[in-house]
Design an enzyme around this catalytic site. Structure first.
Site, PDB file in Angstrom:
ATOM      1  CG  ASP A  53      -0.331  -0.035   2.527  1.00  0.00           C
ATOM      2  OD1 ASP A  53       0.908  -0.105   2.605  1.00  0.00           O
ATOM      3  OD2 ASP A  53      -1.067  -0.004   3.549  1.00  0.00           O
ATOM      4  CB  SER A  54       4.573   1.687  -0.058  1.00  0.00           C
ATOM      5  OG  SER A  54       4.785   0.486  -0.783  1.00  0.00           O
ATOM      6  CG  ASP A 102       0.632  -4.154   2.063  1.00  0.00           C
ATOM      7  OD1 ASP A 102       0.900  -5.122   2.779  1.00  0.00           O
ATOM      8  OD2 ASP A 102       1.385  -3.165   1.944  1.00  0.00           O
ATOM      9  CE  LYS A 123       3.142  -5.927   4.086  1.00  0.00           C
ATOM     10  NZ  LYS A 123       2.661  -4.797   4.949  1.00  0.00           N
ATOM     11  CD  GLU A 138       0.316  -1.467   8.195  1.00  0.00           C
ATOM     12  OE1 GLU A 138      -0.045  -0.699   9.112  1.00  0.00           O
ATOM     13  OE2 GLU A 138       0.797  -1.049   7.123  1.00  0.00           O
ATOM     14  CD  GLU A 168       7.692  -0.083   8.004  1.00  0.00           C
ATOM     15  OE1 GLU A 168       7.895   1.023   7.472  1.00  0.00           O
ATOM     16  OE2 GLU A 168       6.683  -0.786   7.754  1.00  0.00           O
TER      17      GLU A 168
END
Length: 277
Positions: A44-45, A83, A113, A115, A180
């Site tokens: 999602d970057s 993501d 993925k 978070e 991270e």
């Protein structure tokens, strides 16, 4: 050879480092795959480096589906992880499973993925036969809650919590864990504790693998550069030089030259002039 969650587990057992890079389009994904990178993350970057957002919170399911489809078309061997965007899984276990299913079914990615230590969501997604990569430490989707982009786990309580959360996401069924912005020694302890591989980004050299944003490591994104980024190329400067050179040649008439043009017999053109009277 196609990378799978089994080859990831084998890599940890055999002490082989895992490589991961982000990609958001077909051409880049194809180049990364051909280079032999183990895994491609459709991160999602993309909100930052592709769409120009200041953070990842505005990224939508539609954004991830669009870019995910493009990436998987260019990949033969790498494990493609996609993501789950902000608020696509936090709202409920049901939403998490449905949206994870959409990402896998509609893009062709191999895993998702998410978070945070959301073990109920991880467990349910895994039970739906969808592999999950967990993500702890600095979780960019929580930037407002944690007060900015900061190293996580530096204090005793925070370090203990991060270790316990790592154990929890492993127990919930995640097959890998991204760490991270975590102190190197803490990341090393977590890596030794877990049976699943850890993928570090700003977490030192003791993780089982590493991931970087491709635009960062290629020098294509200049808004900011995190401390943990190593630039393996300066393509951004090379691209600007090429764009400037192009403008100069078009303006001067040097481009296009005859080698870039297509021919047609003169008699055809002469006949057209005659018909144009």
């Amino acid at each position: 050879m196609k990378q799978t969650i089994v080859t990831f587990r084998d890599a940890k057992k055999n002490n082989r480092k895992i490589t991961m890079l982000t990609a958001y389009d077909y051409s880049t994904a194809k180049l990364i795959d051909e280079a032999g990178v183990d895994s491609i993350l459709v991160g999602d970057s993309l909100g930052n480096v592709m769409l120009g957002y200041s953070d990842t919170l505005a990224v939508t399911m539609e954004d991830m589906l669009h870019h995910g489809k493009a990436v998987t078309r260019g990949v033969n061997n790498a494990l493609v992880v996609i993501d789950m965007p902000f608020m696509s899984y936090q709202t409920s276990v049901y939403d998490a499973v449905v949206n994870a299913g959409r990402l896998i079914k509609e893009t062709g990615a191999n895993a998702v993925k998410l978070e945070g230590c959301l073990c109920a969501q991880i467990k349910a997604i895994v039970e739906a036969s969808i592999p999950v990569v967990a993500h702890l430490g600095l979780t960019p989707q929580s930037v407002n809650a944690i007060g900015g982009y900061k190293v996580q786990g530096k204090e005793a309580d925070a370090a203990k919590r991060l270790l316990e959360e790592a154990k929890a996401v492993e127990a919930a069924g995640a097959f890998a864990l991204v760490l991270e912005c975590v102190p190197s020694k803490l990341a090393g302890l977590i890596t030794k504790t877990l049976k699943i591989p850890t993928i570090g980004i700003g977490a030192g050299d003791q993780c089982d693998g590493q991931v970087l944003v491709c635009h960062d490591m290629l020098g294509m994104f200049s808004d900011y550069t995190p401390k943990f980024v190593k630039k393996y190329a300066v393509l951004g400067e090379n691209m600007k030089e090429a764009f400037t050179h192009y403008c100069q040649e078009v303006e001067s008439g040097k481009f296009p030259s005859q080698e870039h043009a297509y021919d047609i017999p003169d008699e055809i053109i002469n006949g057209l002039y005659g018909n144009n009277k």
